[in-house]
Structure formats: C-alpha cells, structure tokens
Design a protein around this motif. Structure first.
Motif, PDB file in Angstrom:
ATOM      1  N   ALA A 218       0.835  -1.201   0.000  1.00 40.85           N
ATOM      2  CA  ALA A 218       0.000   0.000   0.000  1.00 40.85           C
ATOM      3  C   ALA A 218       0.869   1.250   0.000  1.00 40.85           C
ATOM      4  O   ALA A 218       0.594   2.224  -0.707  1.00 40.85           O
ATOM      5  N   ARG A 219       1.934   1.244   0.812  1.00 42.87           N
ATOM      6  CA  ARG A 219       2.860   2.386   0.823  1.00 42.87           C
ATOM      7  C   ARG A 219       3.491   2.572  -0.553  1.00 42.87           C
ATOM      8  O   ARG A 219       3.617   3.703  -1.053  1.00 42.87           O
ATOM      9  N   ALA A 220       3.912   1.468  -1.183  1.00 42.43           N
ATOM     10  CA  ALA A 220       4.529   1.557  -2.511  1.00 42.43           C
ATOM     11  C   ALA A 220       3.559   2.161  -3.518  1.00 42.43           C
ATOM     12  O   ALA A 220       3.952   2.980  -4.362  1.00 42.43           O
ATOM     13  N   ALA A 221       2.286   1.782  -3.442  1.00 39.88           N
ATOM     14  CA  ALA A 221       1.291   2.303  -4.391  1.00 39.88           C
ATOM     15  C   ALA A 221       1.075   3.801  -4.201  1.00 39.88           C
ATOM     16  O   ALA A 221       0.933   4.551  -5.172  1.00 39.88           O
ATOM     17  N   VAL A 222       1.052   4.257  -2.954  1.00 36.53           N
ATOM     18  CA  VAL A 222       0.880   5.689  -2.682  1.00 36.53           C
ATOM     19  C   VAL A 222       2.099   6.467  -3.162  1.00 36.53           C
ATOM     20  O   VAL A 222       1.979   7.543  -3.767  1.00 36.53           O
ATOM     21  N   ILE A 223       3.289   5.940  -2.913  1.00 32.81           N
ATOM     22  CA  ILE A 223       4.514   6.599  -3.364  1.00 32.81           C
ATOM     23  C   ILE A 223       4.535   6.709  -4.883  1.00 32.81           C
ATOM     24  O   ILE A 223       4.870   7.761  -5.451  1.00 32.81           O
ATOM     25  N   CYS A 224       4.166   5.630  -5.560  1.00 33.35           N
ATOM     26  CA  CYS A 224       4.129   5.640  -7.025  1.00 33.35           C
ATOM     27  C   CYS A 224       3.130   6.683  -7.525  1.00 33.35           C
ATOM     28  O   CYS A 224       3.422   7.444  -8.461  1.00 33.35           O
ATOM     29  N   ALA A 225       1.942   6.738  -6.900  1.00 29.63           N
ATOM     30  CA  ALA A 225       0.929   7.708  -7.310  1.00 29.63           C
ATOM     31  C   ALA A 225       1.388   9.139  -7.039  1.00 29.63           C
ATOM     32  O   ALA A 225       1.136  10.044  -7.836  1.00 29.63           O
ATOM     33  N   ALA A 226       2.071   9.358  -5.930  1.00 28.74           N
ATOM     34  CA  ALA A 226       2.568  10.700  -5.609  1.00 28.74           C
ATOM     35  C   ALA A 226       3.618  11.148  -6.618  1.00 28.74           C
ATOM     36  O   ALA A 226       3.662  12.323  -7.016  1.00 28.74           O
ATOM     37  N   ALA A 227       4.467  10.228  -7.055  1.00 28.33           N
ATOM     38  CA  ALA A 227       5.463  10.563  -8.073  1.00 28.33           C
ATOM     39  C   ALA A 227       4.795  10.874  -9.404  1.00 28.33           C
ATOM     40  O   ALA A 227       5.257  11.720 -10.172  1.00 28.33           O
ATOM     41  N   HIS A 228       3.681  10.183  -9.670  1.00 27.59           N
ATOM     42  CA  HIS A 228       2.965  10.336 -10.940  1.00 27.59           C
ATOM     43  C   HIS A 228       2.091  11.586 -10.959  1.00 27.59           C
ATOM     44  O   HIS A 228       1.819  12.139 -12.021  1.00 27.59           O
ATOM     45  N   HIS A 229       1.661  12.030  -9.767  1.00 26.79           N
ATOM     46  CA  HIS A 229       0.763  13.194  -9.645  1.00 26.79           C
ATOM     47  C   HIS A 229       1.404  14.213  -8.692  1.00 26.79           C
ATOM     48  O   HIS A 229       0.981  14.341  -7.543  1.00 26.79           O
TER      49      HIS A 229
END
Length: 243
Positions: A218-229
């Motif tokens: 879940a942390r990895a998914a949020v980090i990826c989304a934050a980098a993308h947005h």
C-alpha cells in the motif's frame, strides 16, 4: 487520447485501438494478449497479435462501458469479486512477471521530489519484486484501480493488460489499500471491496487483520501515485508521514 503511461488511444465506433508506450516488449505483450484471450476475467482483444506501427505496437479491443469519473456509487463489491476470480485462474504459459515494480521504478526515476524519494527509500525489499517467497503466486492484473473495470456484454471485466503477469496477488489490492489509508477512499467502500474479495475466496490476504500483508505494498502504491501526480498534496502528505 494520450495516457499518462505514454500510450495512445483511438476509438473507431465499437473498436478501440491502443498504440502502446514506447519501449514495450512485444514478446511480453503477445503473451499478455494470449492470457486475456483465455481469461474469464480480462477483456479479450479483437486480435491476439500486436501490429507494428513504426517502432511501436498497436492492439485492437472491443469498446466497453467504463466506470464514470464521478458516479454516485462505485462498484466496489463487483471489483472485489472480479479480482478474486482473476487470482484463482490458471496461470498461462510464458506469461512474464507483472509490471508493478517496474512502474514504481519508472515513476521514481521521473521525480525529484525529496519527500517522495525519501519515502521510497524506506520501502522493504519485497516491493521491488513481482513475487515474494512464502506468498501465493497467481495471475495478477498489475495496474489495478477502479477505473480498470469495464462492462462488456452485460458483465464486468478487467481492462488494460499492459502490466498483467505472474506474481503476488497482494499487488492488485495495493492501490485501494493505500488510497484508503491516505484518506482518499471512504471506510465503507474499502470494507465492501475487501469483504467481497474475501467472500469470493481471494488468496491475497489472510483472515483477520490484512494490514501486516498489505502495508508495504500500500505504501509503494501511494509513493508511485505521488510521483505520478506531483500536484496532489494529499498523496505527498501521505508520503511525508511514512517512516
């Protein structure tokens, strides 16, 4: 339409043409198309062989009804059951690992945000691999979010197989879990989704508290989304709270 991943989408009546992002591995794409053609959970392509267009590859798909951007309610229960069904299907031969770790690496290479990169540095080794020792290995969508649901011939299917492959099914629950933890998905929706997934015998999480299994992904998914947005302050704040 240009997607954030670099793919291009063109709609002709009931046919959707997808020009895949530059650098797409045609052998992996062909294996993913074959998997989609055999699956009861994935939208089947109109043709199972990618067509070369310059140095890129094009595929053709039936047009489906997708989830509205701001509906009154979202089909979380249907999504949970459909993912559980996908995770119980037989794994096709020659299917590559799913693409989540690679996407995470691409997003991090594209961001200079210190907060996001610091949060990524704290991720455990398991999130940099498609599968984990001692965990289930199943067919995985590889880029699942609620927008990947489509309605075709009056039934729900999963669309977009660019990152579909083999690995730990917990990855398909990572994004909704992370967005719920970041306050972007209501408690009731997350509970509906998780209960439906478990009720359909989904193998990604055990009975009882799912968070020990979900937390790192879940942390990895949020980090990826934050980098993308990069303009999404809620996602960036969630990264800042990670330890």
């Amino acid at each position: 339409m240009q997607t954030r991943s670099g793919a291009q989408i063109l709609v002709h009546d009931d046919v959707v043409e997808k020009l895949h992002r530059p650098g797409t591995d045609v052998r992996a794409l062909t294996a993913r198309l074959a998997a989609a053609a055999q699956s009861a959970s994935l939208l089947a392509p109109l043709t199972a062989v990618p067509e070369p267009v310059g140095d890129r590859w094009r595929t053709r798909w039936p047009r489906v009804e997708t989830v509205a951007p701001q509906p009154c309610s979202l089909p979380w229960a249907e999504a949970g059951r459909l993912l559980a069904q996908l995770h119980r299907e037989s794994i096709p031969r020659r299917l590559p690992p799913h693409g989540w770790p690679q996407r995470l690496r691409r997003m991090l290479r594209a961001t200079a945000d210190v907060t996001v990169r610091r949060a990524a540095a704290g991720l455990p080794e398991a999130v940099w691999r498609a599968g984990s020792t001692g965990r289930p290995s199943t067919l995985v969508h590889g880029d699942w979010h609620i927008g990947q649901l489509g309605r075709h011939h009056a039934r729900w299917v999963l669309i977009d197989v660019d990152d579909t492959g083999v690995g730990d099914p917990v990855w398909d629950l990572a994004r909704p879990a992370g967005f719920w933890a970041a306050g972007q998905i209501p408690d009731a929706d997350w509970t509906t989704f998780l209960d439906a997934y478990r009720g359909a015998a989904g193998p990604a999480v055990p009975d009882g508290d799912p968070w020990p299994v979900l937390e790192a992904f879940a942390r990895a998914a949020v980090i990826c989304a934050a980098a993308h947005h990069p303009d999404d302050e809620l996602l960036r704040d969630a990264c800042a709270r990670m330890r």
